[in-house]
Design a protein around this motif. Structure first.
Motif, PDB file in Angstrom:
ATOM      1  N   UNK A   1      -7.695   3.250  -3.895  1.00 56.60           N
ATOM      2  CA  UNK A   1      -8.525   3.591  -2.988  1.00 56.60           C
ATOM      3  C   UNK A   1      -8.762   4.970  -3.106  1.00 56.60           C
ATOM      4  N   UNK A   2      -8.219   5.725  -4.110  1.00 53.83           N
ATOM      5  CA  UNK A   2      -8.434   7.388  -4.296  1.00 53.83           C
ATOM      6  C   UNK A   2      -7.932   8.179  -2.899  1.00 53.83           C
ATOM      7  N   UNK A   3      -7.022   7.454  -2.217  1.00 53.61           N
ATOM      8  CA  UNK A   3      -6.926   8.195  -0.933  1.00 53.61           C
ATOM      9  C   UNK A   3      -5.574   7.648  -0.605  1.00 53.61           C
ATOM     10  N   UNK A   4      -4.768   8.206   0.460  1.00 58.00           N
ATOM     11  CA  UNK A   4      -3.444   7.895   0.971  1.00 58.00           C
ATOM     12  C   UNK A   4      -3.642   6.641   2.080  1.00 58.00           C
ATOM     13  N   UNK A   5      -2.942   5.649   1.858  1.00 63.94           N
ATOM     14  CA  UNK A   5      -3.007   4.210   2.545  1.00 63.94           C
ATOM     15  C   UNK A   5      -2.181   4.234   3.971  1.00 63.94           C
TER      16      UNK A   5
ATOM     17  N   UNK B   1       0.893  -1.267  -0.067  1.00 67.83           N
ATOM     18  CA  UNK B   1      -0.094   0.023  -0.014  1.00 67.83           C
ATOM     19  C   UNK B   1       0.990   1.263  -0.083  1.00 67.83           C
ATOM     20  N   UNK B   2       0.408   2.325  -0.542  1.00 67.61           N
ATOM     21  CA  UNK B   2       1.104   3.527  -0.756  1.00 67.61           C
ATOM     22  C   UNK B   2       0.483   4.739  -0.596  1.00 67.61           C
ATOM     23  N   UNK B   3       1.054   5.778  -0.369  1.00 67.25           N
ATOM     24  CA  UNK B   3       0.306   7.217  -0.347  1.00 67.25           C
ATOM     25  C   UNK B   3      -0.109   7.673  -1.708  1.00 67.25           C
ATOM     26  N   UNK B   4       0.294   6.778  -2.645  1.00 69.01           N
ATOM     27  CA  UNK B   4      -0.376   7.055  -4.170  1.00 69.01           C
ATOM     28  C   UNK B   4      -1.897   6.341  -3.947  1.00 69.01           C
ATOM     29  N   UNK B   5      -2.273   5.762  -3.149  1.00 67.80           N
ATOM     30  CA  UNK B   5      -3.717   5.297  -3.064  1.00 67.80           C
ATOM     31  C   UNK B   5      -3.925   4.174  -3.575  1.00 67.80           C
ATOM     32  N   UNK B   6      -2.655   3.387  -4.158  1.00 66.46           N
ATOM     33  CA  UNK B   6      -2.833   1.804  -4.655  1.00 66.46           C
ATOM     34  C   UNK B   6      -2.410   0.873  -3.766  1.00 66.46           C
ATOM     35  N   UNK B   7      -3.275  -0.168  -3.828  1.00 68.34           N
ATOM     36  CA  UNK B   7      -2.977  -1.415  -3.101  1.00 68.34           C
ATOM     37  C   UNK B   7      -2.683  -2.285  -4.075  1.00 68.34           C
ATOM     38  N   UNK B   8      -1.378  -2.968  -4.409  1.00 71.34           N
ATOM     39  CA  UNK B   8      -1.034  -3.803  -5.234  1.00 71.34           C
ATOM     40  C   UNK B   8      -0.811  -5.129  -4.854  1.00 71.34           C
ATOM     41  N   UNK B   9      -1.185  -6.158  -5.534  1.00 72.84           N
ATOM     42  CA  UNK B   9      -1.130  -7.415  -5.023  1.00 72.84           C
ATOM     43  C   UNK B   9       0.056  -8.304  -6.272  1.00 72.84           C
ATOM     44  N   UNK B  10       0.896  -8.821  -5.579  1.00 67.52           N
ATOM     45  CA  UNK B  10       1.984  -9.241  -6.454  1.00 67.52           C
ATOM     46  C   UNK B  10       2.254 -10.814  -6.339  1.00 67.52           C
ATOM     47  N   UNK B  11       2.413 -11.526  -7.194  1.00 67.80           N
ATOM     48  CA  UNK B  11       3.098 -13.205  -7.272  1.00 67.80           C
ATOM     49  C   UNK B  11       4.523 -12.829  -7.467  1.00 67.80           C
ATOM     50  N   UNK B  12       5.336 -13.021  -6.578  1.00 66.90           N
ATOM     51  CA  UNK B  12       6.664 -12.847  -6.510  1.00 66.90           C
ATOM     52  C   UNK B  12       7.323 -14.128  -7.488  1.00 66.90           C
TER      53      UNK B  12
END
Length: 400
Positions: free
Chosen positions: A232-236, A206-217
């Protein structure tokens, strides 16, 4: 999504119903079973983590110290002085930005420092790091957050943003070597990293840019590794994994949800598989649900999952030193009152939860680690909280 238009002018925050109504709404109040003050200084407890068996609790403070507690039913809740991690001289430039026990190894403790290093300690030996992970990039960015995966094989670290780029770093724990650097998925500070609780290859950031990214490493490059991106359109502020069975979709766990608390103190819930938001509750609504009058004093702390799969949201008011602390349960896409925590002495900054016995442990701005719930230590007479004389100030802004 912002709650700025809901903030009210300075006022005295108070309950919006009487004591009898509170008791009916929140059921049995949870009381303190034990607590410890870390020091007599004005240290905030900023991070908490628990060992897999909940036998130990680690707490780090605003003065960059790390303390270990024994949560043993025979000995009571005690601080283990000999295991206090003081071997690294953390300074203002080396602020601790997170602590983690090993997910499998209860004797492993990882401490991340913002200056760009993560130290791994073996708690069976002297408090000296046995491994150090660091960013060797020439344009080294300060660390913000980190986590270790379910089998303790991969360490992931999130960095601050620099020139429009924030990095997610992956390390092989056993070889103490870099595995990958993801640099294109976030454009602002990473605030949260959480590996899936059981799937070692799945990671959410999660980031201040509002995105929650899900990765398969397990994928060989960043583009292929990115499975979902939730906006989220907000800061996380915080994110957490929750099994999909909580929404009673079927009899088995059919996937996962991710909950999010934003820096504007709003709550969101996402279906990871469907890549969509399925529930949202703003700060104004949560203020009403915990039966308080001042929206500007309401703040959200963390989310936890019970043994039955229910999501618990921990919230409170920062008025009068944070004495109001309550929880809500998510049920059929709405929050219901759950518990009222009596005798709380501080604004809470962090929490961990043991679903096996419903024990909640909190830390906060009074420098106190508190155990709440049904847990009852043996051979212990009274709370061992040291007396602290502090001046509480009325605060009108979020403590985060």
């Amino acid at each position: 999504m912002s709650s700025s238009d809901e903030d009210q002018p300075n006022e005295i925050d108070c309950d919006t119903c009487n004591t009898s109504e509170l008791s009916k709404l929140f059921g049995e109040s949870l009381r303190i079973t034990s607590e410890e003050a870390i020091s007599l200084q004005k240290d905030y407890v900023l991070y908490l983590d628990n060992s897999r068996d909940f036998g130990r609790i680690a707490a780090s403070t605003s003065s960059n110290s790390v303390h270990l507690f024994d949560l043993n039913s025979d000995k009571g809740f005690t601080q283990i002085q000999r295991c206090d991690i003081d071997s690294i001289n953390y300074t203002e430039d080396q602020t601790i930005c997170g602590i983690r026990f090993g997910k499998e190894d209860v004797n492993t403790l990882l401490v991340a420092a913002a200056h760009g290093k993560v130290y791994r300690y073996d708690l069976r030996s002297k408090p000296m790091p046995v491994q150090t992970f660091e960013n060797v990039d020439a344009n080294q960015k300060p660390f913000m957050c980190f986590d270790v995966n379910a089998d303790d094989s991969v360490l992931s670290i999130g960095t601050e943003q620099h020139e429009g780029e924030a990095n997610l770093l992956l390390f092989d724990v056993r070889k103490v070597s870099s595995l990958a650097v993801y640099s294109d998925s976030h454009r602002d500070d990473l605030t949260q990293i959480h590996f899936h609780p059981s799937k070692s290859n799945i990671l959410a950031s999660g980031s201040v840019d509002g995105l929650i990214n899900v990765f398969n490493i397990l994928e060989s490059n960043e583009d292929d590794a990115l499975e979902n991106s939730l906006n989220t359109e907000s800061s996380i502020q915080t994110i957490n994994w929750h099994p999909k069975v909580i929404m009673q979709i079927d009899d088995e766990v059919a996937g996962d949800f991710i909950s999010c608390i934003t820096h504007t103190n709003d709550f969101q819930l996402f279906d990871v598989d469907e890549c969509e938001q399925i529930f949202e509750c703003e700060r104004k609504k949560i203020t009403k649900l915990i039966k308080r009058s001042s929206v500007s004093d309401c703040y959200l702390i963390n989310c936890h999952t019970t043994a039955f799969g229910d999501i618990i949201l921990l919230a409170g008011s920062n008025f009068n030193g944070g004495e109001c602390l309550r929880s809500l349960t998510l049920h059929e896409k709405s929050f219901k009152p759950r518990n009222n925590f009596t005798d709380n002495k501080q604004i809470i900054r962090c929490s961990v939860f043991n679903p096996k016995d419903n024990t909640l442990i909190t830390g906060g701005e009074g420098g106190i680690v508190t155990v709440w719930g049904d847990w009852q230590p043996k051979n212990i007479d009274t709370h061992k909280l040291k007396e602290k004389v502090t001046t509480k100030k009325n605060r009108k802004s979020t403590p985060y």
